[in-house]
Design a protein around this motif. Structure first.
Motif: not given
Length: 192
Positions: A66-91
């Motif tokens: 939510r705080g990553k946008f310029n301008p930010p997402i409007s206060v009161g916006y109700y909905g998903n606003c997430v991402v899933l970064p992926c970290v990878v490593s050899k076992a």
């Protein structure tokens, strides 16, 4: 391997978090509790699963965008606003290198979530759809400590415990929740 997993809940209070932080190198001391906890759990889970040393192991975690946008997402916006970064490593690296190795990967992935990253992720999902995860090598964690679950009241008082649903047909054995608990500071439910 997935069918042999079992669900366990672990409670992490100040003493347990402090014990984990003793393994954090000086240059990473600014890490959050969530970052050090999921880095530790990702390492421990990988060690327990005993994958091939060359296998790519993935950690994905939800980041509020939510705080990553310029301008930010409007206060009161109700909905998903997430991402899933992926970290990878050899076992092999994840199992044999110190906690700081995994922690640095997690912190770097979290810091990489910018407006451009979020927009790129949205574009990718429009073009490719929602891909399935590689269930034999992926671990997904969500931080629900600020989700308000500990304040939910369904008529019989405030909640003291919450956990993951048992219905995990789509992504069996690879999803954990980091939840607030009145028993101790935090609870992490993990399948190993």
């Amino acid at each position: 391997m997935i069918k042999e997993m079992t669900e366990k809940s672990f409670f992490f209070g100040p003493t347990e978090i402090s014990a984990l932080r003793r393994f954090v190198p000086e240059h990473l001391k600014g890490c959050t509790t969530f970052e050090v906890l999921i880095s530790s759990l990702w390492r421990c889970r990988t060690i327990a699963l005993q994958p091939s040393p060359e296998k790519d192991m993935r950690l994905m975690f939800f980041v509020n965008s939510r705080g990553k946008f310029n301008p930010p997402i409007s206060v009161g916006y109700y909905g998903n606003c997430v991402v899933l970064p992926c970290v990878v490593s050899k076992a092999e690296d994840l199992c044999n290198k110190p906690l700081g190795y995994a922690l640095q990967l997690v912190m770097k992935a979290k810091a990489s979530v910018t407006e451009e990253y979020v927009r790129s992720t949205m574009d990718l999902m429009v073009v490719k759809g929602r891909p399935h995860y590689k269930t034999d090598s992926t671990y997904i964690v969500t931080n629900l400590t600020r989700g308000g679950l500990n304040k939910a009241n369904f008529g019989w008082g405030e909640a003291i415990y919450a956990g993951p649903p048992n219905d995990d047909r789509d992504i069996p054995g690879l999803f954990s929740m980091y939840l607030p608990s009145t028993m101790l500071e935090f609870l992490c439910s993990i399948r190993m």
